[in-house]
Design a protein around this motif. Sequence first.
Motif, mmCIF file in Angstrom:
data_model
loop_
_atom_site.group_PDB
_atom_site.id
_atom_site.type_symbol
_atom_site.label_atom_id
_atom_site.label_comp_id
_atom_site.label_asym_id
_atom_site.label_seq_id
_atom_site.Cartn_x
_atom_site.Cartn_y
_atom_site.Cartn_z
ATOM 1 N N ASP A 1 -9.338 0.766 -1.552
ATOM 2 C CA ASP A 1 -7.910 0.791 -1.888
ATOM 3 C C ASP A 1 -7.281 2.129 -1.531
ATOM 4 O O ASP A 1 -6.183 2.196 -0.969
ATOM 5 N N GLU B 1 0.510 -1.478 -9.115
ATOM 6 C CA GLU B 1 -0.070 -2.155 -10.272
ATOM 7 C C GLU B 1 -0.669 -1.163 -11.272
ATOM 8 O O GLU B 1 -0.924 -1.515 -12.420
ATOM 9 N N GLY C 1 0.947 -7.288 2.176
ATOM 10 C CA GLY C 1 0.936 -7.210 0.717
ATOM 11 C C GLY C 1 0.128 -6.053 0.192
ATOM 12 O O GLY C 1 -0.872 -5.647 0.779
ATOM 13 N N SER C 2 0.570 -5.517 -0.936
ATOM 14 C CA SER C 2 -0.078 -4.356 -1.527
ATOM 15 C C SER C 2 0.062 -4.392 -3.036
ATOM 16 O O SER C 2 1.058 -4.860 -3.571
ATOM 17 N N ALA C 3 -0.949 -3.865 -3.715
ATOM 18 C CA ALA C 3 -0.912 -3.804 -5.184
ATOM 19 C C ALA C 3 -0.824 -2.372 -5.667
ATOM 20 O O ALA C 3 -1.217 -2.050 -6.773
ATOM 21 N N ALA D 1 -3.158 -9.928 -5.177
ATOM 22 C CA ALA D 1 -3.540 -8.814 -4.304
ATOM 23 C C ALA D 1 -4.955 -8.950 -3.755
ATOM 24 O O ALA D 1 -5.422 -8.080 -3.019
ATOM 25 N N ASP E 1 5.012 -4.961 -2.064
ATOM 26 C CA ASP E 1 4.144 -3.911 -2.604
ATOM 27 C C ASP E 1 4.047 -3.933 -4.120
ATOM 28 O O ASP E 1 3.720 -2.927 -4.744
ATOM 29 N N LEU F 1 2.340 -6.682 -5.729
ATOM 30 C CA LEU F 1 1.421 -7.770 -6.049
ATOM 31 C C LEU F 1 0.570 -7.399 -7.257
ATOM 32 O O LEU F 1 0.168 -6.249 -7.423
#
Length: 341
Positions: A222, A195, A190-192, A262, A255, A257
């Motif tokens: 990050d 965002e 998972g990745s944010a 996240a 990708d 989230l």
Amino acid sequence: MLAAPDVNKRPLFTAKEIKHFYKTEAPKIFPPSGFFGPITDPFKLLWGPKYDGKYLRKIVEVKLGKEIKLSTTLTNVVIPTFDIKLLQPTIFTTYEAKKNQSFNALLYDICIGTTAAPTYLPAHGFINDGEEFNLLDGGVAANNPTLVAMTVVTKEISQGNNPDYSLEPVGVSLNPAVIKRSKILSLGTGSAKNEHLYDARSAAKWGVLGWLLNQGSNPLVDVFTQSSGDMVDYHLSVDTQSLSCEDNYLRIQADTLTGTEASTDLSTKENLDRLVVISTELLKKPVSRTNLQTGAREPVQNRRSNEEELISFAKSLSEERKLRLQNYLSSLQTISSQIIS
């Protein structure tokens, strides 16, 4: 947990059991901390990691024990870590463990070491066969370990340690023949990155604290983790697409989230249940592939879903395993006949 053997030389856990383990144990491994609740206590981070790691050590010892060593895994595994004393990556592999006893460490020690994320869990030190290790989270060296695995496999093949391949020595660089004959499955956690938490205008004003803690996240971490993971995906996408074997590489990653989804360690029931929903929905989505021009992952037209692709992937691996076993048994019969004659 998947590669650890039980007394019958079968996997110690199934994937379904691991999901249950995480939902049950995560709230104890990552308990809400400090006055600020489950997000973080910024003052605690000034004098130590967010979690003491005691429960993690306890539960890993209960589940894996302190007897199972790396050389006994049911399949060849590659586990990246980072040695904080040597300031260099340390890669644990089943291949190396069978040749070098100092690297044939307990799975317990390797697991605790490769999960010791800076600021979250304490570093893990141990001595094995006279060799000292001082380990941090493997994500520091390889947030996406796919390329590490491919490099190790290529190295072993080039040195003649894999009878299913025959290649001229090429050092440790990836060999096109290996890529063409490999099935590569890369599962992200998972990745944010989409965002859009940060921008240059705000980042230009950050000092040390701004880069370490901002909007409930850690911008510095990050940046390094996202860039590291994305470069591996880009590298393999270029290799497979340029060799016209892009179907050999399957990357599945959520990708998009947002918010608490996240979070690295938010272990509330609501968040864990939400992650299950997200992953279930991800299975139904079409296979995606990296656009080499933009770097973005895009759905592949007229392709199956991730779930369908995974099923096909598993079948092909099963068939390959059966074929190799048949070839192995056939070779034994031939050798036996020659000895008798």
